[in-house]
Each structure stands twice: as C-alpha cells, then as structure tokens.
Design a protein around this motif. Structure first.
Motif, PDB file in Angstrom:
ATOM      1  N   ALA A  87     -82.420  26.285  38.677  1.00 53.74           N
ATOM      2  CA  ALA A  87     -83.734  25.637  38.625  1.00 53.74           C
ATOM      3  C   ALA A  87     -83.696  24.269  39.307  1.00 53.74           C
ATOM      4  CB  ALA A  87     -84.156  25.473  37.169  1.00 53.74           C
ATOM      5  N   ASN A  88     -84.858  23.779  39.656  1.00 57.45           N
ATOM      6  CA  ASN A  88     -84.981  22.442  40.239  1.00 57.45           C
ATOM      7  C   ASN A  88     -84.820  21.385  39.158  1.00 57.45           C
ATOM      8  OD1 ASN A  88     -85.527  23.418  42.836  1.00 57.45           O
ATOM      9  ND2 ASN A  88     -87.683  23.621  42.372  1.00 57.45           N
ATOM     10  N   LEU A  89     -84.458  20.202  39.573  1.00 61.07           N
ATOM     11  CA  LEU A  89     -84.363  19.062  38.668  1.00 61.07           C
ATOM     12  C   LEU A  89     -85.771  18.689  38.205  1.00 61.07           C
ATOM     13  CD1 LEU A  89     -82.240  16.987  37.608  1.00 61.07           C
ATOM     14  CD2 LEU A  89     -82.976  15.517  39.480  1.00 61.07           C
ATOM     15  N   PRO A  90     -85.981  18.473  36.903  1.00 65.67           N
ATOM     16  CA  PRO A  90     -87.307  18.049  36.436  1.00 65.67           C
ATOM     17  C   PRO A  90     -87.743  16.755  37.131  1.00 65.67           C
ATOM     18  CG  PRO A  90     -85.954  18.725  34.590  1.00 65.67           C
ATOM     19  CD  PRO A  90     -85.051  18.677  35.797  1.00 65.67           C
ATOM     20  N   GLN A  91     -89.021  16.648  37.398  1.00 70.58           N
ATOM     21  CA  GLN A  91     -89.550  15.493  38.135  1.00 70.58           C
ATOM     22  C   GLN A  91     -89.446  14.186  37.371  1.00 70.58           C
ATOM     23  OE1 GLN A  91     -93.481  16.407  39.557  1.00 70.58           O
ATOM     24  NE2 GLN A  91     -92.712  17.865  41.059  1.00 70.58           N
ATOM     25  N   THR A  92     -89.231  14.251  36.074  1.00 67.47           N
ATOM     26  CA  THR A  92     -89.135  13.020  35.278  1.00 67.47           C
ATOM     27  C   THR A  92     -87.785  12.323  35.424  1.00 67.47           C
ATOM     28  OG1 THR A  92     -88.453  14.349  33.375  1.00 67.47           O
ATOM     29  CG2 THR A  92     -90.801  13.776  33.537  1.00 67.47           C
ATOM     30  N   VAL A  93     -86.819  13.007  36.023  1.00 67.70           N
ATOM     31  CA  VAL A  93     -85.472  12.456  36.183  1.00 67.70           C
ATOM     32  C   VAL A  93     -85.276  12.001  37.622  1.00 67.70           C
ATOM     33  CG1 VAL A  93     -83.004  12.980  36.028  1.00 67.70           C
ATOM     34  CG2 VAL A  93     -84.589  14.029  34.432  1.00 67.70           C
ATOM     35  N   THR A  94     -84.707  10.816  37.804  1.00 66.94           N
ATOM     36  CA  THR A  94     -84.374  10.332  39.148  1.00 66.94           C
ATOM     37  C   THR A  94     -83.206  11.155  39.686  1.00 66.94           C
ATOM     38  OG1 THR A  94     -85.047   8.087  38.592  1.00 66.94           O
ATOM     39  CG2 THR A  94     -83.594   8.354  40.505  1.00 66.94           C
ATOM     40  N   PRO A  95     -83.381  11.799  40.823  1.00 67.90           N
ATOM     41  CA  PRO A  95     -82.278  12.577  41.403  1.00 67.90           C
ATOM     42  C   PRO A  95     -81.138  11.671  41.870  1.00 67.90           C
ATOM     43  CG  PRO A  95     -84.380  13.210  42.367  1.00 67.90           C
ATOM     44  CD  PRO A  95     -84.619  11.957  41.579  1.00 67.90           C
ATOM     45  N   ILE A  96     -79.932  12.070  41.567  1.00 65.49           N
ATOM     46  CA  ILE A  96     -78.752  11.290  41.968  1.00 65.49           C
ATOM     47  C   ILE A  96     -78.728  11.104  43.485  1.00 65.49           C
ATOM     48  CG2 ILE A  96     -77.161  13.270  42.092  1.00 65.49           C
ATOM     49  CD1 ILE A  96     -76.135   9.961  40.574  1.00 65.49           C
ATOM     50  N   TRP A  97     -79.204  12.090  44.223  1.00 61.48           N
ATOM     51  CA  TRP A  97     -79.158  12.020  45.684  1.00 61.48           C
ATOM     52  C   TRP A  97     -80.196  11.051  46.254  1.00 61.48           C
ATOM     53  CZ3 TRP A  97     -80.149  16.448  42.876  1.00 61.48           C
ATOM     54  CH2 TRP A  97     -81.467  16.894  42.862  1.00 61.48           C
ATOM     55  N   LEU A  98     -81.042  10.468  45.424  1.00 58.79           N
ATOM     56  CA  LEU A  98     -81.992   9.449  45.892  1.00 58.79           C
ATOM     57  C   LEU A  98     -81.548   8.038  45.530  1.00 58.79           C
ATOM     58  CD1 LEU A  98     -85.484  11.089  45.260  1.00 58.79           C
ATOM     59  CD2 LEU A  98     -84.131  11.007  47.367  1.00 58.79           C
ATOM     60  N   LYS A  99     -80.386   7.921  44.873  1.00 56.88           N
ATOM     61  CA  LYS A  99     -79.879   6.580  44.567  1.00 56.88           C
ATOM     62  C   LYS A  99     -79.530   5.869  45.872  1.00 56.88           C
ATOM     63  CE  LYS A  99     -77.310   5.535  41.055  1.00 56.88           C
ATOM     64  NZ  LYS A  99     -78.145   4.685  40.234  1.00 56.88           N
ATOM     65  N   PRO A 100     -79.826   4.579  45.955  1.00 56.54           N
ATOM     66  CA  PRO A 100     -79.482   3.832  47.161  1.00 56.54           C
ATOM     67  C   PRO A 100     -77.985   3.930  47.455  1.00 56.54           C
ATOM     68  CG  PRO A 100     -80.864   2.512  45.707  1.00 56.54           C
ATOM     69  CD  PRO A 100     -80.486   3.762  44.946  1.00 56.54           C
ATOM     70  N   GLY A 101     -77.657   4.177  48.681  1.00 55.49           N
ATOM     71  CA  GLY A 101     -76.266   4.259  49.090  1.00 55.49           C
ATOM     72  C   GLY A 101     -75.640   5.620  48.930  1.00 55.49           C
ATOM     73  N   PHE A 102     -76.404   6.594  48.394  1.00 51.42           N
ATOM     74  CA  PHE A 102     -75.837   7.933  48.237  1.00 51.42           C
ATOM     75  C   PHE A 102     -75.526   8.502  49.617  1.00 51.42           C
ATOM     76  CE2 PHE A 102     -75.778  12.506  47.430  1.00 51.42           C
ATOM     77  CZ  PHE A 102     -75.009  12.560  46.282  1.00 51.42           C
ATOM     78  N   PRO A 103     -74.394   9.175  49.741  1.00 48.55           N
ATOM     79  CA  PRO A 103     -74.041   9.710  51.063  1.00 48.55           C
ATOM     80  C   PRO A 103     -75.113  10.671  51.587  1.00 48.55           C
ATOM     81  CG  PRO A 103     -72.249  10.015  49.491  1.00 48.55           C
ATOM     82  CD  PRO A 103     -73.421   9.505  48.726  1.00 48.55           C
TER      83      PRO A 103
END
Length: 106
Positions: A87-103
C-alpha cells in the motif's frame, strides 16, 4: 546511525508493531532512536491490515518521525512478492524520501 548518515541515508525503524513492547517502552525506544539521529518509521510493511497501518501511522506522528514503505522484496526468484505491491504511505505522514538531503532516486 553515523554510518548511515555519512553514506547520505536516513535510519528507519523497521516494522515497529512487531516488537513485543509496551506502549511506554515503544515510546522510549522511538525517543532514544530519534535522539541518536533516527529519522523514520516503517509505516507500511508486508502483511499488514488497515488497522495496523493506522497504528503505525500514529506511532510515526506521535514520535515526530517520517514514514517509509517497506518493499518486502527479498529475491527476484520469489515472484509472489514483486516490488511496488504494498500500500501507499498515508498522506498524513511525511515521507522519508521528502526529507531535505535525502539521496535522489537514480
């Protein structure tokens, strides 16, 4: 944690609902993890129910951690579990891949 960060990654606690911990012990684990530089919680894993995804979402939000989705992909010889099946990540959670500096994804 320092090795993960030095490599440009973020540490994520895998399948937080599978640890046999009290709610208080889980909160302490996540606080210690975050204090040591941890950044996320695996919110969606293989074999979870909707209720379990909601519980893991709450864990991530209360701990102030980003969320991830496990691939649960272990081997190309296992055709019943292809990448992208979960399943997709719920929209209420900040995706780890959107953290600044994520590869960036290649």
């Amino acid at each position: 944690m320092s090795w993960i960060r030095a490599a440009g990654g973020y540490a994520v606690i895998a399948h937080p609902l599978r640890y046999r911990l009290s709610a208080g012990a889980r909160r302490k684990l996540l606080a210690d993890f975050k204090g040591a530089g941890g950044a996320g919680v695996e919110v969606v894993t293989g074999g979870q129910s909707v209720t379990q995804v909601e519980a893991a979402t709450g864990i991530a939000l209360r701990a102030g951690l980003a969320g991830s989705v496990g691939s649960d992909f272990h081997d190309p010889a296992i055709p019943w579990n292809p990448p992208g099946r979960l399943a997709n990540l719920p929209q209420t959670v900040t995706p780890i891949w959107l953290k600044p500096g994520f590869p960036p994804v290649p």
